[in-house]
Design an enzyme around this catalytic site. Sequence first.
Site, PDB file in Angstrom:
ATOM      1  N   ASP A  70       1.970 -15.674   6.610  1.00 56.39           N
ATOM      2  CA  ASP A  70       1.494 -17.051   6.420  1.00 56.39           C
ATOM      3  C   ASP A  70       1.466 -17.446   4.948  1.00 56.39           C
ATOM      4  O   ASP A  70       1.767 -18.602   4.604  1.00 56.39           O
ATOM      5  CB  ASP A  70       0.095 -17.217   7.029  1.00 56.39           C
ATOM      6  CG  ASP A  70       0.131 -17.294   8.552  1.00 56.39           C
ATOM      7  OD1 ASP A  70       1.228 -17.410   9.120  1.00 56.39           O
ATOM      8  OD2 ASP A  70      -0.956 -17.241   9.169  1.00 56.39           O
ATOM      9  N   ARG A 112       4.302  10.955  -1.994  1.00 58.04           N
ATOM     10  CA  ARG A 112       4.269  10.718  -0.544  1.00 58.04           C
ATOM     11  C   ARG A 112       5.647  10.970   0.089  1.00 58.04           C
ATOM     12  O   ARG A 112       6.648  10.467  -0.398  1.00 58.04           O
ATOM     13  CB  ARG A 112       3.782   9.285  -0.232  1.00 58.04           C
ATOM     14  CG  ARG A 112       4.788   8.213  -0.561  1.00 58.04           C
ATOM     15  CD  ARG A 112       4.339   6.796  -0.226  1.00 58.04           C
ATOM     16  NE  ARG A 112       4.166   6.529   1.174  1.00 58.04           N
ATOM     17  CZ  ARG A 112       4.393   5.344   1.749  1.00 58.04           C
ATOM     18  NH1 ARG A 112       4.809   4.315   0.997  1.00 58.04           N
ATOM     19  NH2 ARG A 112       4.197   5.166   3.016  1.00 58.04           N
ATOM     20  N   HIS A 134      12.789  -2.628   1.643  1.00 58.29           N
ATOM     21  CA  HIS A 134      12.201  -1.352   2.073  1.00 58.29           C
ATOM     22  C   HIS A 134      13.051  -0.231   1.520  1.00 58.29           C
ATOM     23  O   HIS A 134      14.288  -0.287   1.617  1.00 58.29           O
ATOM     24  CB  HIS A 134      12.128  -1.254   3.600  1.00 58.29           C
ATOM     25  CG  HIS A 134      11.279  -2.322   4.184  1.00 58.29           C
ATOM     26  ND1 HIS A 134       9.907  -2.305   4.097  1.00 58.29           N
ATOM     27  CD2 HIS A 134      11.607  -3.465   4.821  1.00 58.29           C
ATOM     28  CE1 HIS A 134       9.427  -3.401   4.664  1.00 58.29           C
ATOM     29  NE2 HIS A 134      10.441  -4.122   5.107  1.00 58.29           N
ATOM     30  N   LEU A 135      12.396   0.766   0.965  1.00 63.40           N
ATOM     31  CA  LEU A 135      13.129   1.924   0.444  1.00 63.40           C
ATOM     32  C   LEU A 135      13.865   2.630   1.573  1.00 63.40           C
ATOM     33  O   LEU A 135      15.022   3.017   1.439  1.00 63.40           O
ATOM     34  CB  LEU A 135      12.141   2.897  -0.221  1.00 63.40           C
ATOM     35  CG  LEU A 135      11.432   2.353  -1.459  1.00 63.40           C
ATOM     36  CD1 LEU A 135      10.184   3.160  -1.755  1.00 63.40           C
ATOM     37  CD2 LEU A 135      12.369   2.362  -2.652  1.00 63.40           C
ATOM     38  N   ARG A 179      13.713   4.123  12.074  1.00 62.86           N
ATOM     39  CA  ARG A 179      12.496   4.934  12.141  1.00 62.86           C
ATOM     40  C   ARG A 179      11.692   4.585  13.405  1.00 62.86           C
ATOM     41  O   ARG A 179      12.248   4.070  14.357  1.00 62.86           O
ATOM     42  CB  ARG A 179      11.696   4.753  10.838  1.00 62.86           C
ATOM     43  CG  ARG A 179      12.479   5.244   9.609  1.00 62.86           C
ATOM     44  CD  ARG A 179      11.697   5.076   8.324  1.00 62.86           C
ATOM     45  NE  ARG A 179      10.474   5.884   8.350  1.00 62.86           N
ATOM     46  CZ  ARG A 179       9.465   5.738   7.471  1.00 62.86           C
ATOM     47  NH1 ARG A 179       9.577   4.827   6.505  1.00 62.86           N
ATOM     48  NH2 ARG A 179       8.388   6.476   7.566  1.00 62.86           N
ATOM     49  N   TYR A 186      10.930   8.849   0.996  1.00 65.70           N
ATOM     50  CA  TYR A 186      10.834   7.856  -0.079  1.00 65.70           C
ATOM     51  C   TYR A 186      11.375   8.336  -1.432  1.00 65.70           C
ATOM     52  O   TYR A 186      11.363   7.582  -2.397  1.00 65.70           O
ATOM     53  CB  TYR A 186       9.373   7.407  -0.232  1.00 65.70           C
ATOM     54  CG  TYR A 186       8.825   6.775   1.032  1.00 65.70           C
ATOM     55  CD1 TYR A 186       9.370   5.580   1.515  1.00 65.70           C
ATOM     56  CD2 TYR A 186       7.802   7.383   1.756  1.00 65.70           C
ATOM     57  CE1 TYR A 186       8.891   5.006   2.686  1.00 65.70           C
ATOM     58  CE2 TYR A 186       7.316   6.801   2.928  1.00 65.70           C
ATOM     59  CZ  TYR A 186       7.861   5.627   3.389  1.00 65.70           C
ATOM     60  OH  TYR A 186       7.396   5.055   4.546  1.00 65.70           O
ATOM     61  N   GLU A 231      12.841  -9.466   1.260  1.00 67.94           N
ATOM     62  CA  GLU A 231      12.099  -8.279   1.702  1.00 67.94           C
ATOM     63  C   GLU A 231      12.889  -7.025   1.349  1.00 67.94           C
ATOM     64  O   GLU A 231      14.105  -6.977   1.567  1.00 67.94           O
ATOM     65  CB  GLU A 231      11.943  -8.392   3.222  1.00 67.94           C
ATOM     66  CG  GLU A 231      11.286  -7.217   3.892  1.00 67.94           C
ATOM     67  CD  GLU A 231      11.315  -7.349   5.426  1.00 67.94           C
ATOM     68  OE1 GLU A 231      12.159  -8.112   5.964  1.00 67.94           O
ATOM     69  OE2 GLU A 231      10.497  -6.690   6.081  1.00 67.94           O
ATOM     70  N   ALA A 271       3.287  -0.830   4.634  1.00 71.58           N
ATOM     71  CA  ALA A 271       2.781  -0.806   6.014  1.00 71.58           C
ATOM     72  C   ALA A 271       2.366  -2.195   6.508  1.00 71.58           C
ATOM     73  O   ALA A 271       2.424  -2.470   7.719  1.00 71.58           O
ATOM     74  CB  ALA A 271       1.597   0.152   6.113  1.00 71.58           C
ATOM     75  N   ASN A 279       8.007  -5.757  -1.094  1.00 77.86           N
ATOM     76  CA  ASN A 279       7.979  -4.622  -0.172  1.00 77.86           C
ATOM     77  C   ASN A 279       6.532  -4.528   0.303  1.00 77.86           C
ATOM     78  O   ASN A 279       5.695  -3.931  -0.382  1.00 77.86           O
ATOM     79  CB  ASN A 279       8.416  -3.333  -0.872  1.00 77.86           C
ATOM     80  CG  ASN A 279       8.417  -2.158   0.101  1.00 77.86           C
ATOM     81  OD1 ASN A 279       7.885  -2.254   1.204  1.00 77.86           O
ATOM     82  ND2 ASN A 279       9.014  -1.049  -0.312  1.00 77.86           N
ATOM     83  N   PRO A 310       0.794  -1.230   0.000  1.00 75.41           N
ATOM     84  CA  PRO A 310       0.000   0.000   0.000  1.00 75.41           C
ATOM     85  C   PRO A 310       0.829   1.284   0.000  1.00 75.41           C
ATOM     86  O   PRO A 310       1.861   1.376   0.654  1.00 75.41           O
ATOM     87  CB  PRO A 310      -0.818  -0.095   1.295  1.00 75.41           C
ATOM     88  CG  PRO A 310      -0.136  -1.114   2.125  1.00 75.41           C
ATOM     89  CD  PRO A 310       0.501  -2.071   1.163  1.00 75.41           C
ATOM     90  N   ASN A 311       0.313   2.236  -0.749  1.00 72.37           N
ATOM     91  CA  ASN A 311       0.858   3.604  -0.845  1.00 72.37           C
ATOM     92  C   ASN A 311       2.147   3.707  -1.657  1.00 72.37           C
ATOM     93  O   ASN A 311       2.629   4.817  -1.879  1.00 72.37           O
ATOM     94  CB  ASN A 311       1.063   4.222   0.555  1.00 72.37           C
ATOM     95  CG  ASN A 311      -0.230   4.282   1.337  1.00 72.37           C
ATOM     96  OD1 ASN A 311      -1.204   4.853   0.860  1.00 72.37           O
ATOM     97  ND2 ASN A 311      -0.270   3.666   2.511  1.00 72.37           N
TER      98      ASN A 311
HETATM   99  C1  DQA Z   1       8.318   1.009   3.520  1.00 71.80           C
HETATM  100  C2  DQA Z   1       8.477   1.236   5.020  1.00 71.80           C
HETATM  101  C3  DQA Z   1       7.162   0.994   5.741  1.00 71.80           C
HETATM  102  O1  DQA Z   1       7.320   1.193   7.138  1.00 71.80           O
HETATM  103  C4  DQA Z   1       6.112   1.961   5.237  1.00 71.80           C
HETATM  104  O2  DQA Z   1       4.861   1.689   5.849  1.00 71.80           O
HETATM  105  C5  DQA Z   1       5.998   1.977   3.762  1.00 71.80           C
HETATM  106  C6  DQA Z   1       7.195   1.845   2.935  1.00 71.80           C
HETATM  107  C7  DQA Z   1       9.615   1.357   2.754  1.00 71.80           C
HETATM  108  O3  DQA Z   1       9.704   0.969   1.588  1.00 71.80           O
HETATM  109  O4  DQA Z   1      10.492   2.028   3.291  1.00 71.80           O
HETATM  110  O5  DQA Z   1       4.918   2.189   3.215  1.00 71.80           O
HETATM  111  O6  DQA Z   1       8.046  -0.364   3.287  1.00 71.80           O
END
Ligand code: DQA
Length: 144
Positions: free
Chosen positions: A86, A17, A99-100, A106, A22, A97, A76, A73, A9-10
């Site tokens: 699961d 954003r 994460h940007l 954080r 990001y 995994e 949230a 990724n 999401p997002n």
């Molecule tokens: C994220 C980090 C998460 O905590 C956050 O909710 C995101 C993006 C990242 O790519 O840094 O939406 O996964």
Amino acid sequence: MKLLVLNGPNLNMLGIREPGIYGTESYAALEAFVRDVCAKNGVEAELYQSNHEGDLVDKIQAALGTADGIVINPAAYTHTSVAILDALKAVALPAVEVHLSDVSAREEFRHISYAGMACVKTFAGYGFDGYRLAIEYLVEHYGK
Ligand code: DQA
């Protein structure tokens, strides 16, 4: 090798954003970056982004028998979703995994990763390059 590259999401709001966290590049730019890395590594990629937890679970389930690995990724949902954890465990495909941002630096609630518990590796804090590192890791360790 065929990889499923999943974004939660997002992440479709990249560039808009919180650019200080990001970056200023769009989700379309991220897709182009990932496709380029895959092409350079001889990887076939399916890219998918969703704001919905169940859609991500469905996509992970559908990877069984169709993909050799997953880059994810979960955004949230990283910090909340036992369902995604699961699903990753259920298909038992090698998953990395990404994460940007550096989630470990954080807020406390971002320090827990449920999805990460089913992943062979995590790259956080490298921006788009984290996806390259993840793809190359899967190619190196699970490529065929
Ligand atoms: C994220 C980090 C998460 O905590 C956050 O909710 C995101 C993006 C990242 O790519 O840094 O939406 O996964």
